[in-house]
Scaffold this motif. Structure first.
Motif, short mmCIF file in Angstrom:
data_model
loop_
_atom_site.label_atom_id
_atom_site.label_comp_id
_atom_site.label_asym_id
_atom_site.label_seq_id
_atom_site.Cartn_x
_atom_site.Cartn_y
_atom_site.Cartn_z
N ASP A 1 0.84 -1.20 0.00
CA ASP A 1 0.00 0.00 0.00
C ASP A 1 0.87 1.25 0.00
N PRO A 2 1.53 1.56 -1.13
CA PRO A 2 2.39 2.75 -1.18
C PRO A 2 1.58 4.03 -0.97
N GLN A 3 2.13 4.93 -0.22
CA GLN A 3 1.50 6.22 0.01
C GLN A 3 2.22 7.28 -0.82
N VAL A 4 1.45 8.04 -1.59
CA VAL A 4 2.02 9.05 -2.48
C VAL A 4 1.47 10.42 -2.11
N THR A 5 2.35 11.39 -2.06
CA THR A 5 1.94 12.77 -1.84
C THR A 5 2.04 13.54 -3.15
N PHE A 6 1.10 14.44 -3.38
CA PHE A 6 1.09 15.29 -4.56
C PHE A 6 1.15 16.74 -4.07
N THR A 7 2.20 17.45 -4.45
CA THR A 7 2.41 18.82 -3.99
C THR A 7 2.47 19.77 -5.17
N GLU A 8 1.70 20.83 -5.12
CA GLU A 8 1.67 21.80 -6.20
C GLU A 8 3.03 22.48 -6.37
N VAL A 9 3.44 22.66 -7.63
CA VAL A 9 4.70 23.33 -7.91
C VAL A 9 4.50 24.38 -9.00
N ALA A 10 5.36 25.40 -8.99
CA ALA A 10 5.31 26.46 -9.99
C ALA A 10 6.31 26.17 -11.10
N LEU A 11 6.05 26.69 -12.28
CA LEU A 11 6.99 26.54 -13.39
C LEU A 11 8.25 27.36 -13.13
N TYR A 12 8.07 28.57 -12.64
CA TYR A 12 9.17 29.45 -12.25
C TYR A 12 9.15 29.57 -10.72
N PRO A 13 9.99 28.80 -10.02
CA PRO A 13 9.93 28.79 -8.55
C PRO A 13 10.04 30.18 -7.91
N ASP A 14 10.83 31.06 -8.50
CA ASP A 14 11.00 32.40 -7.93
C ASP A 14 9.98 33.40 -8.46
N GLN A 15 9.19 32.99 -9.43
CA GLN A 15 8.12 33.83 -9.98
C GLN A 15 6.88 32.96 -10.17
N PRO A 16 6.26 32.54 -9.09
CA PRO A 16 5.16 31.56 -9.20
C PRO A 16 3.99 32.02 -10.03
N GLU A 17 3.84 33.32 -10.25
CA GLU A 17 2.73 33.81 -11.07
C GLU A 17 3.04 33.72 -12.56
N ARG A 18 4.29 33.50 -12.92
CA ARG A 18 4.67 33.47 -14.34
C ARG A 18 4.33 32.11 -14.95
N ARG A 19 3.73 32.11 -16.15
CA ARG A 19 3.24 30.86 -16.74
C ARG A 19 3.61 30.70 -18.23
N ASP A 20 4.37 31.60 -18.78
CA ASP A 20 4.69 31.54 -20.21
C ASP A 20 5.94 30.71 -20.45
N LEU A 21 5.92 29.94 -21.54
CA LEU A 21 7.08 29.18 -21.99
C LEU A 21 6.97 29.05 -23.50
N GLY A 22 7.41 30.09 -24.21
CA GLY A 22 7.25 30.11 -25.66
C GLY A 22 5.77 30.01 -26.02
N ALA B 1 4.49 17.80 -7.78
CA ALA B 1 5.60 16.93 -7.43
C ALA B 1 5.02 15.71 -6.73
N MET B 2 5.38 14.52 -7.22
CA MET B 2 4.88 13.27 -6.66
C MET B 2 5.99 12.60 -5.86
N ALA B 3 5.68 12.17 -4.65
CA ALA B 3 6.73 11.59 -3.81
C ALA B 3 6.17 10.45 -2.97
N SER B 4 7.04 9.50 -2.63
CA SER B 4 6.65 8.37 -1.80
C SER B 4 7.90 7.81 -1.14
N PHE B 5 7.74 7.21 0.04
CA PHE B 5 8.84 6.53 0.71
C PHE B 5 9.03 5.11 0.21
N ASP B 6 8.12 4.63 -0.66
CA ASP B 6 8.27 3.29 -1.20
C ASP B 6 9.51 3.25 -2.09
N PRO B 7 10.42 2.29 -1.89
CA PRO B 7 11.68 2.26 -2.65
C PRO B 7 11.50 2.05 -4.15
#
Length: 334
Positions: free
Chosen positions: A31-52, A61-67
């Motif tokens: 029963d692996p436990q997974v966490t989902f954490t919101e992330v920004a495209l530009y970590p220092d400018q979280p409101e910025r969303r343009d990429l060409g 970001a998806m993370a789990s302690f399951d090896p």
């Protein structure tokens, strides 16, 4: 994909478990436990969303302690249900009707596949594609240079056909099939990772007129061409029939460079050379990772790109799932 610099691999040994593929593959626990954490495209400018020609719609970001967690190298999705496959043959499936609110994941592994499945080299899965009409899934095994087809189900569990195309057997064991696409018209394209000897930035590919696991289907050779030593890590078909690809380069001391490009479908012809045209780059200030998985969906008239990263099961990297809207006109894809 393994980090392509031996010195870096040695330095990263203590944070990258099972790098050599000599130990038994880790399988998911009960029963692996997974966490989902919101992330920004530009970590220092979280409101910025343009990429060409892309607009960032959100990421996690998806993370789990399951090896066994992480290492995601391939993905299929209809925009609501997501199937992520690692380069060790483990898969995770979850539903997310509303972005940012995923349901509880279901996990599995490729019990059907080349060899006994004990070693990483038996389950070095770098590419996956699917037929949305039938639910069938095709998986490319890089070290084995093989393609296996799986019957519909929660994930690629039971295989009913497989092939090791003669033309692909010459690919190096660790530089084989890196991306695979099933076109809407039923053709398949498999892209190799290793450059053609003596021809810089040219890579091998094979086109199949239909399901390559069917008897008598031939692999027709061609090439694709990149720039600046970038390599394709995944590809997906756009609504206009062209391909969008993820391009990656690794630089010392430990830096990923990532671009997105388009291959015109008209250039994918027998014995031809299909150039990759760059449309966007994860530049300074963006959240750059080892992006290896790509999928395309539609939301009304919008073309949606999903990109996932392979964390190499290292504490220095992340497993990300990113969502973008692609402006086809600005990308010159129409």
């Amino acid at each position: 994909m393994r980090i392509p610099v031996p010195i870096v691999l040695a330095a990263m040994l203590f944070v990258t478990p099972g790098y050599a593929g000599l130990d038994k593959l880790p399988l998911y626990g009960p029963d692996p436990q997974v966490t989902f954490t919101e992330v920004a495209l530009y970590p220092d400018q979280p409101e910025r969303r343009d990429l060409g020609p892309l607009t960032y719609l959100g990421g996690m970001a998806m993370a789990s302690f399951d090896p066994a967690f992480g290492g995601f190298s391939a993905m299929t999705t209809d925009g609501r249900t997501f199937l992520l496959l690692s380069d060790g043959g483990n898969w995770m499936r979850f539903s997310m009707p509303v972005f940012g609110r995923p349901g509880k994941p279901v996990f599995g592994d490729l019990t059907d596949g080349p060899g006994g499945g004990w070693l990483k080299e038996d389950r070095d899965t770098e590419a996956m594609t699917a037929d949305p009409a039938t639910g069938r899934i095709w998986v490319a095994y890089e070290r084995k240079n093989a393609i296996w087809r799986y019957v519909p189900g929660p994930g690629p569990v039971r295989s009913d056909a497989h092939v090791r195309p003669k033309a692909m057997r010459r690919w190096e064991l660790n530089r084989g099939a890196e991306a695979m696409v099933r076109f809407a018209d039923g053709q398949f394209l498999v892209l190799g990772e290793d450059p053609i000897w003596g021809v810089p930035d040219h890579f091998p590919a094979f086109l199949f007129a239909r399901d390559p696991t069917l008897p008598g289907v031939k692999a027709v050779p061609l090439r694709y061409r990149t720039e600046d030593k970038y390599r394709v890590t995944d590809a997906a078909e756009l609504p206009d029939g062209n391909l969008i690809v993820v391009l990656r380069r690794f630089d010392m001391p430990y830096r990923w460079r990532v671009r997105l490009g388009i291959i015109d479908r008209a250039t994918i012809v027998p014995d031809g050379t299909a150039p990759v045209r760059t449309i966007a780059e994860f530049g300074e200030g963006t959240r750059v990772e080892n992006y290896e998985a790509l999928a395309v969906t539609r939301e009304g008239k919008d073309v949606i790109l999903w990109i996932a990263s392979d964390d190499n099961q290292s504490i220095l990297q992340q497993s990300l799932l990113m969502k973008f809207r692609l402006d086809m006109r600005k990308a010159g894809a129409e």
